[in-house]
Design a protein around this motif. Structure first.
Motif, PDB file in Angstrom:
ATOM      1  N   ALA A  53       5.599  -2.996 -14.993  1.00 45.00           N
ATOM      2  CA  ALA A  53       5.033  -2.567 -13.706  1.00 45.00           C
ATOM      3  C   ALA A  53       3.943  -1.536 -13.954  1.00 45.00           C
ATOM      4  O   ALA A  53       4.139  -0.590 -14.723  1.00 45.00           O
ATOM      5  CB  ALA A  53       6.112  -1.988 -12.810  1.00 45.00           C
ATOM      6  N   CYS A  54       2.789  -1.736 -13.319  1.00 44.59           N
ATOM      7  CA  CYS A  54       1.661  -0.815 -13.446  1.00 44.59           C
ATOM      8  C   CYS A  54       1.028  -0.567 -12.082  1.00 44.59           C
ATOM      9  O   CYS A  54       1.064  -1.429 -11.200  1.00 44.59           O
ATOM     10  CB  CYS A  54       0.583  -1.379 -14.372  1.00 44.59           C
ATOM     11  N   LYS A  55       0.469   0.616 -11.941  1.00 45.91           N
ATOM     12  CA  LYS A  55      -0.422   0.905 -10.820  1.00 45.91           C
ATOM     13  C   LYS A  55      -1.839   0.929 -11.373  1.00 45.91           C
ATOM     14  O   LYS A  55      -2.128   1.664 -12.312  1.00 45.91           O
ATOM     15  CB  LYS A  55      -0.090   2.256 -10.195  1.00 45.91           C
ATOM     16  N   TYR A  56      -2.709   0.092 -10.812  1.00 40.54           N
ATOM     17  CA  TYR A  56      -4.119   0.092 -11.203  1.00 40.54           C
ATOM     18  C   TYR A  56      -4.912   0.767 -10.086  1.00 40.54           C
ATOM     19  O   TYR A  56      -4.945   0.286  -8.944  1.00 40.54           O
ATOM     20  CB  TYR A  56      -4.645  -1.332 -11.388  1.00 40.54           C
ATOM     21  N   PHE A  57      -5.577   1.871 -10.415  1.00 36.76           N
ATOM     22  CA  PHE A  57      -6.324   2.624  -9.405  1.00 36.76           C
ATOM     23  C   PHE A  57      -7.754   2.101  -9.290  1.00 36.76           C
ATOM     24  O   PHE A  57      -8.297   1.503 -10.231  1.00 36.76           O
ATOM     25  CB  PHE A  57      -6.327   4.109  -9.767  1.00 36.76           C
ATOM     26  N   MET A  58      -8.336   2.311  -8.128  1.00 35.07           N
ATOM     27  CA  MET A  58      -9.676   1.797  -7.861  1.00 35.07           C
ATOM     28  C   MET A  58     -10.710   2.532  -8.723  1.00 35.07           C
ATOM     29  O   MET A  58     -10.552   3.699  -9.056  1.00 35.07           O
ATOM     30  CB  MET A  58     -10.038   1.948  -6.379  1.00 35.07           C
ATOM     31  N   ALA A  59     -11.776   1.795  -9.091  1.00 36.09           N
ATOM     32  CA  ALA A  59     -12.866   2.413  -9.833  1.00 36.09           C
ATOM     33  C   ALA A  59     -13.508   3.514  -8.988  1.00 36.09           C
ATOM     34  O   ALA A  59     -13.466   3.475  -7.747  1.00 36.09           O
ATOM     35  CB  ALA A  59     -13.904   1.358 -10.208  1.00 36.09           C
ATOM     36  N   ARG A  60     -14.079   4.508  -9.648  1.00 36.20           N
ATOM     37  CA  ARG A  60     -14.676   5.654  -8.952  1.00 36.20           C
ATOM     38  C   ARG A  60     -15.738   5.186  -7.949  1.00 36.20           C
ATOM     39  O   ARG A  60     -16.611   4.387  -8.282  1.00 36.20           O
ATOM     40  CB  ARG A  60     -15.298   6.604  -9.976  1.00 36.20           C
TER      41      ARG A  60
END
Length: 488
Positions: A384-391
């Motif tokens: 399980a991973c959280k991928y955060f939005m690009a800046r």
């Protein structure tokens, strides 16, 4: 592990080469019995390649015994019918121009050369040789070219190993070593492998689904489990029967060699990840949207927009509101996915995307700081991973001119994933299959939406494996062994 057998008319034909216990005469091969459930790969080098000759009978009887043989009976039949003349007469235009360009400086008006398993000593003719091998998968092809206005194929014949010159023998041995390294590898008795796994990669891919280090960690895990791994490329499709399984670690597509290799591997009885059905089902966002709606999997509100419909603009804006997201069905890594905030943008982007696809998927836009990625293997959560939005961007990936940026990530234990997120991820995989998947989801409070299911999810060192470490690769190997044993 597949047993490789080389069949010759006379054992002396193999005398110039490395001595190998799998070299047999045709009578010896017919008397030989493989171990129970052992897969057998036969390279037929018999001298008599004509109809009802020893070469023909070798392939005929090998197929009757359920062994995978090269040349196949179908390949022999091409030489005994009119398909060769059709191949010569109907040389594709692009290949014709390639041939003319490759031999533009040739002083000769005729050329005679050999092709060994799709390879030739001339760099200029490599693509041409590979084309002929794909059309006629034969160990040795003897090709004659002649030039009038253009270079043309004058004849194609099955070559004979006993007629090779000393120099040709050396080249043949080198290619055979690359084509099937198992003939030449001497293994200590205590290090023999029980399983063979082909891992399809593309070193030139800009966004590969595995880093080199993660591939190496997987290969080490396989070795611990008595599984030998070999990195292969698209041109190794004819070698697939040598292996027990195929692990595709290249971005897949339906209209792509990855799909063709998956289909062939499955037909040959290999354990395959990604299997062809998963590639078909996951490779199209329109299909997934319809499938998920059918199976009550939570997804963002969406519409299919058709190129010929004139009310697309109003229907999308009125039903979903603005902003909304437009997607071409087979995009990957955030490509072919755009957000529009005005009717003007919506019109412009629809026109552009309809140039690529007859159907566009429009979905209601939901802002989140991150997307969940749940890795699922055989119906069970793997990572399980959280991928955060690009800046300063609304997606994980931000594609610019010559540069792609991505956001950060956070890997966590499966136990830390909210129950309704995990439940939605597993529900999304259930109607697709039991392969390896990466499910992308958005969570907004108690609401959760499945965005897509990837049949070829990233497994990168220090990201997806950050929590489980080597255990993640052990689990992948264990599942491959389970699949291989089921096939047997």
């Amino acid at each position: 592990m597949a047993k490789l057998v080389i069949v010759v008319d006379k054992l002396q034909d193999w005398a110039p080469f490395y001595q190998y216990d799998g070299v047999m005469s045709l009578p010896a091969y017919l008397k030989w019995q493989p171990k129970q459930k052992q897969r057998v790969r036969v390279i037929n080098l018999c001298r008599q390649s004509h109809y009802l000759g020893t070469g023909y009978y070798c392939s005929l009887l090998a197929e009757a015994r359920g062994h995978n043989v090269m040349p196949s009976l179908r390949a022999f039949n091409k030489f005994n019918r009119f398909e060769i003349s059709e191949l010569i007469e109907e040389l594709p235009g692009t290949l014709q121009s390639l041939l003319d360009k490759a031999l533009a400086d040739a002083a000769e008006q005729q050329l005679l050369f050999n092709i060994y398993f799709g390879e030739t000593s001339s760099k200029a003719l490599r693509k041409f040789a590979n084309y002929l091998f794909e059309a006629l998968p034969v160990p040795i092809l003897r090709v004659e070219l002649s030039k009038k206005n253009h270079w043309q194929i004058r004849s194609i014949k099955i070559g004979a190993v006993h007629k090779l010159t000393e120099q040709e023998q050396g080249h043949f041995a080198e290619v055979l070593e690359r084509y099937s390294h198992k003939i030449w590898r001497l293994e200590p008795k205590n290090a023999r492998f029980k399983y063979d796994l082909a891992v399809l990669t593309n070193p030139n891919e800009p966004f590969p689904p595995c880093t080199p280090k993660s591939l190496e960690l997987f290969r080490k895990a396989a070795k611990r489990a008595a599984m030998d791994t070999e990195l292969i490329s698209a041109r190794d499709i004819q070698r697939l029967p040598e292996f027990d399984g195929l692990f595709i670690r290249e971005t897949t597509g339906v209209n792509h060699h990855t799909f063709h290799l998956a289909v062939k591997a499955e037909r040959e009885g290999l354990a395959v990840i990604d299997d062809p059905n998963s590639i078909l089902r996951c490779g199209n966002k329109v299909y997934l949207q319809t499938l998920f709606q059918q199976h009550k999997v939570p997804v963002p509100d969406g519409l299919m927009l058709f190129k010929q419909d004139e009310d697309n603009l109003e229907r999308a804006a009125d039903t979903l509101g603005l902003p909304l997201v437009l997607k071409i069905p087979d995009g990957s890594f955030s490509r072919g996915v755009v957000k529009v905030t005005t009717l003007t943008e919506l019109k412009a982007q629809l026109n552009a995307l309809f140039e690529q696809s007859a159907i566009i998927l429009a979905q209601r836009y939901t802002y989140t700081e991150f997307d969940w990625r749940i890795g699922v293997l055989n119906g069970q959560p793997l990572f399980a991973c959280k991928y955060f939005m690009a800046r300063n961007h609304w997606q994980i990936y931000k594609h610019g001119k010559g540069k792609t940026q991505s956001g950060g990530f956070a890997t966590c234990a499966i136990a830390e994933v909210p129950a309704h997120v995990l439940q939605a991820a597993l529900a999304a995989c259930k109607p697709i299959g039991d392969s390896l998947y990466g499910v992308d989801l958005k969570q907004a409070g108690e609401q959760v939406f499945v965005i897509e299911v990837n049949d070829n999810p990233n497994i990168d060192d220090g990201v997806e494996d950050l929590y489980l470490g080597n255990k993640l690769y052990d689990l992948l190997v264990e599942d491959f062994i389970r699949r291989i044993e089921l096939n047997r």
